[in-house]
Design a protein around this motif. Structure first.
Motif, PDB file in Angstrom:
ATOM      1  N   ASP A   1       0.889  -1.154  -0.240  1.00 56.40           N
ATOM      2  CA  ASP A   1      -0.090  -0.073  -0.116  1.00 56.40           C
ATOM      3  C   ASP A   1       0.760   1.341  -0.075  1.00 56.40           C
ATOM      4  O   ASP A   1       0.328   2.418  -0.125  1.00 56.40           O
TER       5      ASP A   1
ATOM      6  N   THR B   1       3.082   4.106  -1.146  1.00 58.17           N
ATOM      7  CA  THR B   1       3.454   5.174  -2.342  1.00 58.17           C
ATOM      8  C   THR B   1       4.976   5.282  -2.701  1.00 58.17           C
ATOM      9  O   THR B   1       5.535   5.607  -1.903  1.00 58.17           O
TER      10      THR B   1
ATOM     11  N   TYR C   1       2.031  -3.995  -5.792  1.00 62.33           N
ATOM     12  CA  TYR C   1       2.122  -2.386  -5.521  1.00 62.33           C
ATOM     13  C   TYR C   1       1.099  -1.841  -6.474  1.00 62.33           C
ATOM     14  O   TYR C   1       1.299  -2.013  -7.700  1.00 62.33           O
TER      15      TYR C   1
ATOM     16  N   ASN D   1       0.239   1.881  -6.060  1.00 59.24           N
ATOM     17  CA  ASN D   1       0.664   3.319  -5.832  1.00 59.24           C
ATOM     18  C   ASN D   1       2.166   3.359  -6.200  1.00 59.24           C
ATOM     19  O   ASN D   1       3.048   3.864  -5.627  1.00 59.24           O
TER      20      ASN D   1
ATOM     21  N   LEU E   1       4.801   5.921  -8.675  1.00 59.97           N
ATOM     22  CA  LEU E   1       5.078   7.171  -8.877  1.00 59.97           C
ATOM     23  C   LEU E   1       6.208   7.022 -10.176  1.00 59.97           C
ATOM     24  O   LEU E   1       7.271   6.625  -9.611  1.00 59.97           O
TER      25      LEU E   1
ATOM     26  N   ASN F   1       3.499  15.258  -3.445  1.00 58.63           N
ATOM     27  CA  ASN F   1       3.162  13.730  -3.360  1.00 58.63           C
ATOM     28  C   ASN F   1       3.531  13.321  -2.015  1.00 58.63           C
ATOM     29  O   ASN F   1       4.712  13.577  -1.558  1.00 58.63           O
ATOM     30  N   ARG F   2       2.796  12.656  -1.370  1.00 57.33           N
ATOM     31  CA  ARG F   2       3.340  12.012  -0.112  1.00 57.33           C
ATOM     32  C   ARG F   2       3.717  10.638  -0.435  1.00 57.33           C
ATOM     33  O   ARG F   2       3.151   9.625  -0.707  1.00 57.33           O
ATOM     34  N   ILE F   3       5.158  10.590  -0.269  1.00 61.91           N
ATOM     35  CA  ILE F   3       5.990   9.335  -0.782  1.00 61.91           C
ATOM     36  C   ILE F   3       6.466   8.638   0.242  1.00 61.91           C
ATOM     37  O   ILE F   3       6.828   9.277   1.334  1.00 61.91           O
ATOM     38  N   ASP F   4       6.201   7.404   0.540  1.00 60.95           N
ATOM     39  CA  ASP F   4       6.822   6.533   1.339  1.00 60.95           C
ATOM     40  C   ASP F   4       8.138   5.912   1.300  1.00 60.95           C
ATOM     41  O   ASP F   4       9.022   5.682   2.153  1.00 60.95           O
TER      42      ASP F   4
END
Length: 324
Positions: free
Chosen positions: A5, A7, A30, A32, A34, A56-59
């Motif tokens: 889940d 990003t 996966y 999400n 980018l 962008n909220r990137i993990d």
């Protein structure tokens, strides 16, 4: 967010390695992921990279973007190779930290090791001698990327990791007749010799230097594997000042054996001849992959199968590559 889940930003997704990482992430479920082309996001532009991370909220980040090329390109454009790679790495790693990205994987190169490093080359060989002069600017940039990750880990408590692959090949490789690396160059040359019914193919040097080759899909699985490792497990195997991890097969072959394998895959029946008047380069380049093996990963694609896959991709894309 962790797991499938998360990003995930794959920088350099149009390159051979970045594309393979995207394929591997998709296979693992996966959703999400980018990506941005260089036209959409110039990673050399600090303000643009800042805005991208702000939007962008990137993990997780896989930093596979780089300016790459063979010996000729490195010798012709040394300033470009050191500048572009330094600024790409600095922008992505710094903005990842600023916007709360906890996990990042930086992809380096085996050229970081000294020219005369003991074989097989262990992670501890880094900065233990002089670099190969022909690609020193590129190697310096990649070493800086490793040290950036180590420094941000130490100062800010993030979890930024580095992997150093051996010679890569596979779908999406560069098959340019002059600027490509040895595997794609030989695939193209031997294929064209077959099509033209030429009686022989001549390879540079004695054919005796030994090199290690890793299929890019193996590199992608190793990258995701290292990214997903629990930090506690990783810390047991990785020293703070040797935080990078080698990725390879642990096996090598001579350049002549490589050419013969490619000829068998292509179905070329002519002779493979060597030209000892041309330079051989280093007698051997092999990665020590014991650290990664202890962590639980080994390559699964042997050279013959890998060459088959690369050759199939080349045949399917010949029209696009004809003018390359």
């Amino acid at each position: 967010m962790t797991g499938i889940d998360a990003t995930v930003f794959v920088a350099g997704h149009r390159g051979m390695v970045g594309a393979a990482i995207v394929r591997q992430l998709q296979r693992q479920g996966y959703k999400n992921i980018l990506t941005r082309t260089s036209a959409e996001l110039d990673l050399r532009d600090q303000a643009a990279v800042d805005q991208f991370f702000a939007d962008n909220r990137i993990d997780q980040v896989y930093l596979a973007a780089a300016k790459v090329g063979g010996i000729h390109a490195n010798a012709t454009y040394p300033a470009d190779f050191v500048y572009d790679n330094l600024i790409i790495q600095a922008n992505v790693i710094h903005q990842a930290y600023r916007y709360g990205v906890k996990k990042l994987l930086f992809l380096g190169s085996s050229c970081i090791y000294p020219k005369f490093a003991a074989q097989p080359m262990a992670e501890s060989a880094l900065l233990d001698g002089y670099l190969e002069p022909t690609n020193e600017p590129y190697a310096i940039a990649k070493i800086a990327g490793i040290k950036l990750c180590e420094s941000y880990n130490r100062q800010y408590g993030v979890d930024y990791r580095s992997v150093m692959p051996t010679n890569l090949y596979g779908p999406g490789d560069n098959f340019h007749p002059e600027n490509s690396h040895v595997v794609p160059a030989l695939i193209r040359r031997i294929h064209e010799a077959k099509v033209r019914n030429l009686p022989e193919v001549v390879i540079w040097g004695s054919g005796s230097p030994k090199r290690e080759f890793l299929h890019v899909d193996d590199m992608a699985t190793a990258s995701v594997f290292v990214m997903d490792l629990e930090k506690q497990l990783l810390d047991k195997q990785v020293l703070p000042m040797q935080s990078h991890i080698n990725v390879g097969t642990g096996k090598d072959c001579t350049i002549l054996e490589l050419a013969q394998t490619i000829a068998a895959v292509v179905g070329y029946k002519g002779k493979i001849k060597t030209d000892p008047s041309k330079p051989d380069g280093a007698p051997r380049k092999l990665m020590n992959v014991e650290r990664l093996a202890r962590l639980g990963w080994k390559s699964s694609i042997n050279l013959f199968e890998g060459i088959q896959d690369a050759y199939q991709w080349y045949c399917e894309h010949q029209i696009e590559l004809r003018e390359v």
